[in-house]
Design a protein around this motif. Structure first.
Motif, PDB file in Angstrom:
ATOM      1  N   THR A  63       5.779   7.164 -18.000  1.00 50.33           N
ATOM      2  CA  THR A  63       4.832   6.211 -18.695  1.00 50.33           C
ATOM      3  C   THR A  63       4.339   5.365 -17.714  1.00 50.33           C
ATOM      4  O   THR A  63       3.335   4.763 -18.279  1.00 50.33           O
ATOM      5  N   GLY A  64       4.622   5.424 -16.509  1.00 51.53           N
ATOM      6  CA  GLY A  64       3.980   4.261 -15.782  1.00 51.53           C
ATOM      7  C   GLY A  64       4.608   2.864 -15.818  1.00 51.53           C
ATOM      8  O   GLY A  64       4.106   1.956 -15.165  1.00 51.53           O
ATOM      9  N   GLU A  65       5.570   2.748 -16.682  1.00 50.22           N
ATOM     10  CA  GLU A  65       6.141   1.381 -17.037  1.00 50.22           C
ATOM     11  C   GLU A  65       6.917   0.767 -15.662  1.00 50.22           C
ATOM     12  O   GLU A  65       7.778   1.911 -15.012  1.00 50.22           O
ATOM     13  N   LYS A  66       6.989  -0.296 -15.297  1.00 53.15           N
ATOM     14  CA  LYS A  66       7.676  -1.099 -14.519  1.00 53.15           C
ATOM     15  C   LYS A  66       8.334  -2.304 -15.050  1.00 53.15           C
ATOM     16  O   LYS A  66       7.469  -3.030 -15.738  1.00 53.15           O
ATOM     17  N   GLU A  67       9.420  -2.624 -14.724  1.00 51.20           N
ATOM     18  CA  GLU A  67       9.920  -4.049 -15.063  1.00 51.20           C
ATOM     19  C   GLU A  67      10.949  -4.653 -14.139  1.00 51.20           C
ATOM     20  O   GLU A  67      11.651  -3.839 -13.360  1.00 51.20           O
ATOM     21  N   LEU A  68      11.000  -5.669 -13.915  1.00 55.94           N
ATOM     22  CA  LEU A  68      11.629  -6.471 -12.645  1.00 55.94           C
ATOM     23  C   LEU A  68      12.380  -7.750 -13.284  1.00 55.94           C
ATOM     24  O   LEU A  68      11.672  -8.617 -13.781  1.00 55.94           O
ATOM     25  N   CYS A  69      13.667  -7.480 -13.705  1.00 60.94           N
ATOM     26  CA  CYS A  69      14.241  -8.810 -14.647  1.00 60.94           C
ATOM     27  C   CYS A  69      15.455  -9.208 -13.504  1.00 60.94           C
ATOM     28  O   CYS A  69      16.123  -8.621 -12.685  1.00 60.94           O
ATOM     29  N   ILE A  70      15.857 -10.511 -13.771  1.00 65.66           N
ATOM     30  CA  ILE A  70      16.869 -11.138 -13.040  1.00 65.66           C
ATOM     31  C   ILE A  70      17.606 -12.090 -14.097  1.00 65.66           C
ATOM     32  O   ILE A  70      17.287 -12.923 -14.971  1.00 65.66           O
ATOM     33  N   TRP A  71      19.152 -11.710 -14.219  1.00 61.88           N
ATOM     34  CA  TRP A  71      19.895 -12.441 -14.891  1.00 61.88           C
ATOM     35  C   TRP A  71      20.781 -13.394 -14.301  1.00 61.88           C
ATOM     36  O   TRP A  71      21.568 -13.111 -13.336  1.00 61.88           O
TER      37      TRP A  71
END
Length: 256
Positions: free
Chosen positions: A234-242
Motif C-alpha cells: 500500500t505504500g503506507e508508513k508509520e512511525l510511533c513512539i510510546w
C-alpha cells in the motif's frame, strides 16, 4: 551607539524568549523513564505548562465515565519531539481519591516516517535516558508482515539482519526498539512502600467491591517503545513512539 544598544537588547530578549520555551531537563527520581520535559503523575495544568502550551492548544477526549475505574482523559496536540514534528497525546487517569487527574502515558505519531528517522530516534532516546540518569534494558525486534492466500495477515519475527522481503507473501515489516527501566517498584524507597500500603488500605475500605492487592507488587516502573511500520503493498508508513509510566503510577496514585 544607540543603534548597537537596540540590537544588543533585541538579542538578549530573543535569547530569553528562546530559553523560556525550552522544556526543563527531566531527571529520573526513582529510576523511571520519562517523556522529555514531563514527569509521571503531573496533573494536566503542570504538563501543559511544561510543554509551553495552554489547554486550548489541545483537543480533549474521554473514555469511560468519571465514576469508573477505566476512566481516561486524552489531550492531543501538534508539537515536536527531538526537534521533529509529531502529533502528541497525553493520557491522564484519576488519582485514587478521584479528585484530580495524573499523567500515565504519552504517545507521539511522527510526521517524518522514514527509517532514517527511526534510527535517529533510537539514538536520541539512548541519549535522553542517559541525561535523565535512568538505567535501561534495551531490546530490538524485526517482524515481517505476511499475507496468506486468504488475505489473512500475521507477524513473523526474523533476525535483525535478515532480508525482509524474502517472497511475495511478505507485504511489509515492523521494527521495534524497546526500552525498559532497570528499576522496579520493589526498588522504591521504603517510605513510598509504606505510604502505598496505607493508601491502598484506605482505598479498599472505601471501595469494598474491589479486590485488594495482597502484597506490594513487583512491576517495571516504566517503558518506552519506538515502532516503525512499512507496507510495500500500500505504500503506507508509520512511525510511533510510546512512553508509559504505568508501573510507577500504579504505586504513586495511592501515595501522592
Amino acid at each position: 551607539m544607540k543603534k548597537q544598544t537596540c540590537v544588543l537588547f533585541s538579542i538578549v530578549v530573543g535569547l530569553l524568549l528562546l530559553t523560556s520555551c525550552t522544556p526543563e531537563q527531566t531527571v529520573s527520581v526513582y529510576g523511571e523513564l520519562n517523556y522529555p520535559g514531563l514527569s509521571w503523575m503531573m496533573n494536566p495544568e503542570e504538563a501543559f505548562e511544561a510543554m509551553g502550551k495552554a489547554e486550548t492548544d489541545f483537543q480533549k477526549a474521554e473514555s469511560g465515565t468519571a465514576e469508573s475505574m477505566e476512566y481516561e482523559v486524552y489531550y492531543t496536540t501538534d508539537g515536536k519531539l527531538f526537534g521533529k514534528d509529531a502529533e502528541i497525546r497525553l493520557t491522564f487517569l484519576p488519582t485514587a481519591d478521584g479528585e484530580s487527574l495524573s499523567l500515565w502515558t504519552v504517545s507521539a505519531i511522527m510526521k517524518d516516517t522514514s527509517q532514517e528517522h527511526y534510527t535517529s530516534l533510537c539514538k536520541e532516546l539512548i541519549s535522553e535516558f542517559a541525561k535523565q540518569e535512568a538505567q535501561t534494558e534495551q531490546e530490538q525486534h524485526l517482524k515481517q508482515i505476511v499475507q496468506s492466500s486468504n488475505e489473512m495477515e500475521k507477524m513473523e519475527e526474523i533476525p535483525l539482519d535478515a532480508e525482509v522481503y524474502q517472497n511475495d507473501e511478505v507485504i511489509g515489516f515492523e521494527k521495534t526498539y524497546r526500552f525498559t527501566s532497570v528499576k522496579q517498584t520493589v526498588d522504591l524507597p521504603q517510605e513510598i512502600q509504606e505510604k502505598w500500603k496505607e493508601g491502598t488500605e484506605t482505598f479498599y475500605e472505601q471501595h469494598p467491591s474491589e479486590t485488594p492487592v495482597e502484597s506490594f507488587p513487583q512491576w517495571t516502573l516504566s517503558t518506552a517503545e519506538i515502532v516503525y511500520t512499512e507496507r510495500r503493498n500500500t505504500g503506507e508508513k508509520e512511525l510511533c513512539i510510546w512512553f508509559s509510566g504505568t508501573g510507577l503510577c500504579n504505586i504513586l496514585k495511592y501515595v501522592e
